[in-house]
Design an enzyme around this catalytic site. Sequence first.
Site, PDB file in Angstrom:
ATOM      1  N   GLU A   1       7.180  14.087   8.609  1.00 53.37           N
ATOM      2  CA  GLU A   1       6.098  13.315   8.009  1.00 53.37           C
ATOM      3  C   GLU A   1       6.622  12.618   6.760  1.00 53.37           C
ATOM      4  O   GLU A   1       7.484  13.153   6.056  1.00 53.37           O
ATOM      5  CB  GLU A   1       4.919  14.225   7.615  1.00 53.37           C
ATOM      6  CG  GLU A   1       4.279  14.989   8.771  1.00 53.37           C
ATOM      7  CD  GLU A   1       3.330  14.137   9.592  1.00 53.37           C
ATOM      8  OE1 GLU A   1       3.071  12.980   9.214  1.00 53.37           O
ATOM      9  OE2 GLU A   1       2.848  14.634  10.628  1.00 53.37           O
ATOM     10  N   CYS A   2       6.068  11.436   6.458  1.00 52.84           N
ATOM     11  CA  CYS A   2       6.505  10.731   5.250  1.00 52.84           C
ATOM     12  C   CYS A   2       5.847  11.304   4.012  1.00 52.84           C
ATOM     13  O   CYS A   2       6.352  11.116   2.903  1.00 52.84           O
ATOM     14  CB  CYS A   2       6.207   9.243   5.368  1.00 52.84           C
ATOM     15  SG  CYS A   2       4.440   8.832   5.377  1.00 52.84           S
ATOM     16  N   GLY A   3       4.716  11.980   4.184  1.00 49.97           N
ATOM     17  CA  GLY A   3       4.055  12.595   3.027  1.00 49.97           C
ATOM     18  C   GLY A   3       2.624  12.170   2.816  1.00 49.97           C
ATOM     19  O   GLY A   3       1.864  12.847   2.123  1.00 49.97           O
TER      20      GLY A   3
ATOM     21  N   HIS B   1       9.497   7.583  -0.477  1.00 49.46           N
ATOM     22  CA  HIS B   1       8.189   7.585   0.164  1.00 49.46           C
ATOM     23  C   HIS B   1       7.057   7.615  -0.850  1.00 49.46           C
ATOM     24  O   HIS B   1       6.001   7.009  -0.624  1.00 49.46           O
ATOM     25  CB  HIS B   1       8.078   8.799   1.103  1.00 49.46           C
ATOM     26  CG  HIS B   1       8.759   8.581   2.409  1.00 49.46           C
ATOM     27  ND1 HIS B   1       9.371   9.591   3.110  1.00 49.46           N
ATOM     28  CD2 HIS B   1       8.934   7.456   3.154  1.00 49.46           C
ATOM     29  CE1 HIS B   1       9.887   9.110   4.221  1.00 49.46           C
ATOM     30  NE2 HIS B   1       9.634   7.822   4.269  1.00 49.46           N
TER      31      HIS B   1
END
Length: 245
Positions: free
Chosen positions: A240-242, A132
């Site tokens: 969440e992906c970040g 990510h």
Amino acid sequence: MVHTPETRLQIEVDKLDLDELNQRFENAHPREILAWCVANLPTGFVQTSAFNVDDLVITDILYRELKPANPVPVIFLETLHHFPQTLELVKKATEIYNLDLRTYKIPDINTREEFAKVHGEALWDTDIQKFHFLTKIEPLQRSLAELETVAWITGRRRDQAPTRATMPIFEKDIKNRIKVNPLANWTRKLSWDYAFEHKMIYNPLHDQGYPSIGDEPITTPVADGEDERAGRWRGTGKTECGIHI
């Protein structure tokens, strides 16, 4: 005193009372929120979009309804791992709305195969955080910096995940830019009601059990009764992906 882009950003942001804005727009339609942004925020206002239905609602309001004199740039992160349907949708939306599309990706790598040669097969299985960072976090931060972004729009809603339940409409990111969440107080139903009312195009995968669409290798269909984001990073415990943390 000479103001650099960074100091100008600080000056503009510090003038805004986010608490007052959040109170004023808590029950507002996204159109009202975006209209205020177009009228009051300086140059450097952009939309980030994964071209999910919520993102396209925002694009439709900006490009079909509000039509600012300077079109709002739309940032798309080309992770090299999108579904073909997503890439086709990006192409169609760009043509329909005449988008000011800004595509960002990992530097010097242009295909999924090249990515695998450099970073190994299925990096998302061995190190999803690195995956990510390479495909989303670094390209996003680079795009916001290169576009001298003062404020950026997301398509997040509070009802999408527990991590977003208390999300304000206006907030600041780690670089002190304004982050605008015009759909914060909306629901999935309201987004789809808007999409059907205005005959918007959307990703056909939404009709195939994918309410939330990310990268092809790590997005699965969602069963009846599951959370709409349950198909993202299934089995990893991630929510969440970040890019929003």
